[in-house]
Design a protein around this motif. Structure first.
Motif, PDB file in Angstrom:
ATOM      1  N   ASP A 183      -6.922   9.522  -2.830  1.00 55.84           N
ATOM      2  CA  ASP A 183      -5.493   9.725  -3.086  1.00 55.84           C
ATOM      3  C   ASP A 183      -5.127   9.428  -4.538  1.00 55.84           C
ATOM      4  O   ASP A 183      -4.385  10.188  -5.170  1.00 55.84           O
ATOM      5  CB  ASP A 183      -4.663   8.819  -2.169  1.00 55.84           C
ATOM      6  N   ILE A 184      -5.636   8.297  -5.042  1.00 50.76           N
ATOM      7  CA  ILE A 184      -5.324   7.933  -6.427  1.00 50.76           C
ATOM      8  C   ILE A 184      -5.867   8.989  -7.383  1.00 50.76           C
ATOM      9  O   ILE A 184      -5.194   9.399  -8.335  1.00 50.76           O
ATOM     10  CB  ILE A 184      -5.915   6.544  -6.765  1.00 50.76           C
ATOM     11  N   ILE A 230      -2.595   0.514   2.217  1.00 48.87           N
ATOM     12  CA  ILE A 230      -1.724   1.665   1.967  1.00 48.87           C
ATOM     13  C   ILE A 230      -0.264   1.234   1.907  1.00 48.87           C
ATOM     14  O   ILE A 230       0.474   1.596   0.977  1.00 48.87           O
ATOM     15  CB  ILE A 230      -1.927   2.742   3.052  1.00 48.87           C
ATOM     16  N   ALA A 231       0.170   0.448   2.897  1.00 51.93           N
ATOM     17  CA  ALA A 231       1.570   0.024   2.951  1.00 51.93           C
ATOM     18  C   ALA A 231       1.930  -0.875   1.774  1.00 51.93           C
ATOM     19  O   ALA A 231       3.057  -0.822   1.264  1.00 51.93           O
ATOM     20  CB  ALA A 231       1.841  -0.698   4.268  1.00 51.93           C
ATOM     21  N   GLU A 232       0.992  -1.707   1.332  1.00 48.43           N
ATOM     22  CA  GLU A 232       1.243  -2.612   0.212  1.00 48.43           C
ATOM     23  C   GLU A 232       1.448  -1.852  -1.092  1.00 48.43           C
ATOM     24  O   GLU A 232       2.308  -2.197  -1.910  1.00 48.43           O
ATOM     25  CB  GLU A 232       0.061  -3.580   0.057  1.00 48.43           C
ATOM     26  N   ASN A 233       0.653  -0.790  -1.295  1.00 45.96           N
ATOM     27  CA  ASN A 233       0.673  -0.074  -2.575  1.00 45.96           C
ATOM     28  C   ASN A 233       1.536   1.175  -2.567  1.00 45.96           C
ATOM     29  O   ASN A 233       2.038   1.587  -3.612  1.00 45.96           O
ATOM     30  CB  ASN A 233      -0.758   0.306  -2.961  1.00 45.96           C
ATOM     31  N   ALA A 290     -14.014  -2.794  -7.597  1.00 46.14           N
ATOM     32  CA  ALA A 290     -12.817  -1.969  -7.785  1.00 46.14           C
ATOM     33  C   ALA A 290     -12.852  -1.240  -9.126  1.00 46.14           C
ATOM     34  O   ALA A 290     -12.481  -0.057  -9.215  1.00 46.14           O
ATOM     35  CB  ALA A 290     -11.565  -2.843  -7.686  1.00 46.14           C
ATOM     36  N   ARG A 291     -13.312  -1.929 -10.175  1.00 48.54           N
ATOM     37  CA  ARG A 291     -13.420  -1.291 -11.490  1.00 48.54           C
ATOM     38  C   ARG A 291     -14.407  -0.128 -11.458  1.00 48.54           C
ATOM     39  O   ARG A 291     -14.163   0.936 -12.035  1.00 48.54           O
ATOM     40  CB  ARG A 291     -13.862  -2.318 -12.529  1.00 48.54           C
ATOM     41  N   ILE A 292     -15.548  -0.335 -10.805  1.00 44.44           N
ATOM     42  CA  ILE A 292     -16.569   0.713 -10.758  1.00 44.44           C
ATOM     43  C   ILE A 292     -16.042   1.952 -10.039  1.00 44.44           C
ATOM     44  O   ILE A 292     -16.323   3.089 -10.425  1.00 44.44           O
ATOM     45  CB  ILE A 292     -17.848   0.175 -10.077  1.00 44.44           C
ATOM     46  N   GLN A 293     -15.256   1.740  -8.982  1.00 41.73           N
ATOM     47  CA  GLN A 293     -14.683   2.865  -8.253  1.00 41.73           C
ATOM     48  C   GLN A 293     -13.494   3.485  -8.981  1.00 41.73           C
ATOM     49  O   GLN A 293     -13.084   4.590  -8.662  1.00 41.73           O
ATOM     50  CB  GLN A 293     -14.243   2.426  -6.856  1.00 41.73           C
ATOM     51  N   GLY A 294     -12.942   2.761  -9.955  1.00 47.38           N
ATOM     52  CA  GLY A 294     -11.838   3.303 -10.740  1.00 47.38           C
ATOM     53  C   GLY A 294     -10.459   2.893 -10.269  1.00 47.38           C
ATOM     54  O   GLY A 294      -9.458   3.446 -10.730  1.00 47.38           O
ATOM     55  N   TRP A 342      -3.898  -2.574  -8.198  1.00 46.20           N
ATOM     56  CA  TRP A 342      -3.992  -2.051  -6.834  1.00 46.20           C
ATOM     57  C   TRP A 342      -4.471  -3.160  -5.916  1.00 46.20           C
ATOM     58  O   TRP A 342      -5.574  -3.676  -6.085  1.00 46.20           O
ATOM     59  CB  TRP A 342      -4.962  -0.873  -6.779  1.00 46.20           C
ATOM     60  N   LYS A 343      -3.672  -3.544  -4.938  1.00 44.50           N
ATOM     61  CA  LYS A 343      -4.017  -4.669  -4.077  1.00 44.50           C
ATOM     62  C   LYS A 343      -4.796  -4.194  -2.861  1.00 44.50           C
ATOM     63  O   LYS A 343      -4.308  -3.369  -2.091  1.00 44.50           O
ATOM     64  CB  LYS A 343      -2.759  -5.416  -3.629  1.00 44.50           C
ATOM     65  N   ILE A 344      -5.999  -4.723  -2.691  1.00 48.83           N
ATOM     66  CA  ILE A 344      -6.812  -4.446  -1.514  1.00 48.83           C
ATOM     67  C   ILE A 344      -6.585  -5.575  -0.523  1.00 48.83           C
ATOM     68  O   ILE A 344      -6.839  -6.748  -0.828  1.00 48.83           O
ATOM     69  CB  ILE A 344      -8.313  -4.345  -1.863  1.00 48.83           C
ATOM     70  N   CYS A 345      -6.107  -5.259   0.659  1.00 48.73           N
ATOM     71  CA  CYS A 345      -5.709  -6.277   1.636  1.00 48.73           C
ATOM     72  C   CYS A 345      -6.848  -6.636   2.591  1.00 48.73           C
ATOM     73  O   CYS A 345      -7.785  -5.865   2.776  1.00 48.73           O
ATOM     74  CB  CYS A 345      -4.510  -5.779   2.444  1.00 48.73           C
ATOM     75  N   GLY A 346      -6.693  -7.808   3.209  1.00 49.81           N
ATOM     76  CA  GLY A 346      -7.644  -8.238   4.226  1.00 49.81           C
ATOM     77  C   GLY A 346      -8.629  -9.269   3.721  1.00 49.81           C
ATOM     78  O   GLY A 346      -8.667  -9.607   2.527  1.00 49.81           O
ATOM     79  N   PRO A 347      -9.481  -9.793   4.620  1.00 51.00           N
ATOM     80  CA  PRO A 347     -10.523 -10.754   4.227  1.00 51.00           C
ATOM     81  C   PRO A 347     -11.470 -10.132   3.212  1.00 51.00           C
ATOM     82  O   PRO A 347     -11.570  -8.911   3.090  1.00 51.00           O
ATOM     83  CB  PRO A 347     -11.245 -11.048   5.551  1.00 51.00           C
TER      84      PRO A 347
END
Length: 470
Positions: free
Chosen positions: A88-89, A112-115, A379-383, A388-393
Motif C-alpha cells: 500500500d505504501i 492499519i488502523a493506527e497509521n 523496517a528500514r530494509i523494507q522501506g 510508521w507504527k507496527i503494532c503488537g508484540p
C-alpha cells in the motif's frame, strides 16, 4: 465520583479490549487493571481502564468500518491482504493510494488502523460480497474501480511449504480474490506472490495428476475468461532500489487485449545499463545504528557459532567440526540446511528478510553485533517510513515486516500502471535479467509450461494404453 451505572463489568471490559473475560480477570489479579469488588462481581471505573490502556500501550483490534470520507479520489484503488501495508505504501508513493484495506490478521489490522484511520477496513475476505466491499469504500454504483491490488496468502504456493495449492484453504482464498476481481472488474488487477506460484502443482484440464505450474494455469484461465490480459515476471526487489535481495512474482492484468509492460528497473547489481548500483544494508541502516533498537536476543548456544563468523560469512565458513555441530543442533530443532548461521554484510543488500529471526531455520545475524537485525532495521530494509507504527508484540512486528512487500517494489508497480493509464511505457531494457531464474515471464513461462503439458499428456496416454493391455 463514578455513577454505579458507569462502572464496567468484567465482560464489558473484555469486550472493549477484545480479550476473553478470563484474561481480564488475569489483569486484575496482576494488579495491572484496578478493580473493585461489589457483591459477587468485579467492576472497573472507565478512567482506570483508560489508564491501563495508556500505561501499557495497549493496541485494541479495530472493528471493520467504512471509509470516513465521502470524497472520491481521481484513481480508485482497493487493497486486499494488506498486512502491514508495505504494498500500500509503495503504491501510494507511486501515485495510487488505496481507499479500502482488507486484512484478517489481528495485529496487522491494528497497524492499519493506527497509521491509516480514515480508510475503510474489512476483515475476512470470505465474509464480504463485492457489493458490500464497494459500500464500505463509499463508492457510488456508477463509479468504476481502477485498480485492485494484493498479495493473497503465499504459503499454499511456497516451495518451502506443503504446496497443496488450490486444495489448501489459503489457496482457496486466492481464488476468492480472483472472484472479487471478476465481479468488480477493475481496469487493472495486481497479484503479488512468491516464486513458488510459478511451479505450484495442480491438475489442469485433461492432465488429471498434479503438474507443476497447474495452479497458475487455473488462475490465468479465470482472469482471461474475465476479460484480462496478463503480464507477469519474477522481480528482484533490489533492482528497484530496495536494499534486499527478495524475488517476488508480480502479475498485472488489464481489461481488454492490451498487455501492461514489465516494471522498469532503477538499479543493477553492478550499476550496468546506466542504472544505479544496488542499495546496501549500510545504506538502509547506517544512520540508526546509534539509536534504540528492539530485538530478541539469540540464545547462547547459537551465539557461539556466530562469534566464529565475520561479516558476510555463513555456516559453511565455520570450522569443519563446528559445521557438523551447528547443523546437528539445527536439525534437532527442526530446521533445514539453508539460511542458517549467516552474519550479514553491510556492503551488500540483505537476503530475503524472514518473518521471525528467532527461529533456528531462519537466522540472520547483524554484521558486527551478536544479535538479530532489530525491528527498526527490518523496517528500514523494507522501506517503511520511520514514523510508521507496527503494532503488537515484538515477534508479531517482525512477522508483519518480514511478510510485507518492499515499498520500492510497490512503487515501481504503481508507476508502471500510471504510465499505462497515460498511454506511456516506462524505459525497458531488452534482455534484462529481473531475477536469478529463467522461464519466469508470462512469455517464457508459457512456452515452458506448454512443453510440460505436452509431455504430461503423452505420459498419461501411454499409462492408459498400458493399463488397457493389462
Amino acid at each position: 465520583m463514578n455513577n454505579i451505572n458507569d462502572l464496567l463489568t468484567i465482560q464489558e471490559v473484555a469486550n472493549r479490549l477484545k480479550v476473553t473475560p478470563q484474561y481480564a480477570r488475569k489483569l486484575i489479579k496482576e494488579e495491572k487493571l484496578i478493580a473493585t469488588r461489589i457483591g459477587t462481581q468485579w467492576v472497573i471505573k472507565p478512567d482506570d481502564l483508560d489508564t491501563y490502556i495508556s500505561k501499557y500501550d495497549v493496541s485494541i483490534e479495530p472493528d471493520d468500518h467504512a471509509r470516513i470520507s465521502d470524497t472520491i479520489p481521481d484513481i480508485v484503488a482497493l487493497s486486499f491482504f494488506s498486512g502491514a501495508m508495505g504494498l500500500d505504501i509503495g503504491m501510494r508513493k507511486g501515485g495510487i493510494p488505496a481507499i479500502l484495506a482488507c486484512e484478517f490478521n489481528k495485529y496487522c489490522r491494528m497497524t492499519i488502523a493506527e497509521n491509516e484511520p480514515d480508510m475503510a477496513l474489512i476483515g475476512d475476505i470470505n465474509k464480504y460480497e463485492p457489493e458490500q466491499i464497494l459500500e464500505m469504500a463509499k463508492l457510488p454504483h456508477n463509479r468504476k474501480v481502477d485498480v485492485i491490488f494484493g498479495g493473497p496468502p503465499c504459503q499454499a504456493f511456497s516451495t518451502a511449504g506443503a504446496r497443496r495449492a488450490l486444495d489448501d484453504e489459503r489457496g482457496n482464498v486466492f481464488l476468492r480474490y480472483v472472484k472479487i476481481v471478476e465481479k468488480i472488474r477493475p481496469t487493472y488487477v495486481v497479484i503479488e506472490n512468491v516464486r513458488g506460484l510459478l511451479s505450484a502443482p495442480y491438475p489442469y484440464n485433461d492432465v488429471t495428476t498434479p503438474i507443476k505450474g497447474g495452479a497458475l494455469c487455473v488462475i490465468l484461465d479465470r482472469l482471461k475468461a474475465a476479460g484480462y490480459t496478463i503480464s507477469f515476471e519474477l522481480y528482484n526487489a533490489a533492482n528497484f532500489g530496495a536494499p534486499q535481495i527478495r524475488e517476488r512474482v508480480v502479475m498485472i492484468g488489464k481489461l481488454g487485449n492490451e498487455k501492461v509492460s514489465y516494471l522498469s528497473p532503477t538499479h543493477d547489481e553492478n550499476g550496468d545499463y546506466e542504472l544505479a548500483p544496488w542499495q546496501t544494508l549500510r545504506d538502509a541502516v547506517n544512520d540508526i545504528e546509534d539509536k534504540e533498537q528492539h530485538y530478541i536476543e539469540f540464545p547462547e548456544k547459537r551465539l557461539k557459532f556466530y562469534r566464529m563468523l565475520t561479516e558476510g560469512q555463513y555456516w559453511k565458513d565455520l570450522p569443519p567440526e563446528a559445521q557438523k555441530e551447528a547443523m546437528g543442533a539445527k536439525l534437532k530443532l527442526g530446521g533445514g540446511k539453508t539460511g542458517f548461521f549467516r552474519r550479514l554484510s553491510f556492503n551488500r543488500p540483505s537476503p530475503t528478510l524472514v518473518t521471525d529471526p528467532t527461529m533456528p531455520a531462519t537466522d540472520l545475524c547483524h554484521p558486527t553485533a551478536d544479535r538479530p537485525l532489530s525491528v527498526e532495521e527490518y523496517a528500514r530494509i523494507q522501506g517503511f517510513p520511520d514514523d510508521w507504527k507496527i503494532c503488537g508484540p515484538i515477534k508479531e512486528q517482525y512477522r508483519q515486516i518480514g511478510n510485507a512487500v518492499p515499498i520500492k517494489l510497490g512503487e515501481a508497480i504503481a508507476k508502471t500502471i500510471l504510465a499505462d493509464m497515460n498511454g506511456e511505457v516506462l524505459p525497458q531494457i531488452p534482455g534484462y535479467s529481473y531475477s536469478r531464474y529463467k522461464s519466469t515471464s508470462d512469455i517464457s513461462w508459457r512456452i515452458s509450461m506448454d512443453e510440460k503439458l505436452k509431455k504430461a499428456r503423452a505420459e498419461q496416454e501411454n499409462e492408459q494404453l498400458s493399463l488397457s493391455f493389462d
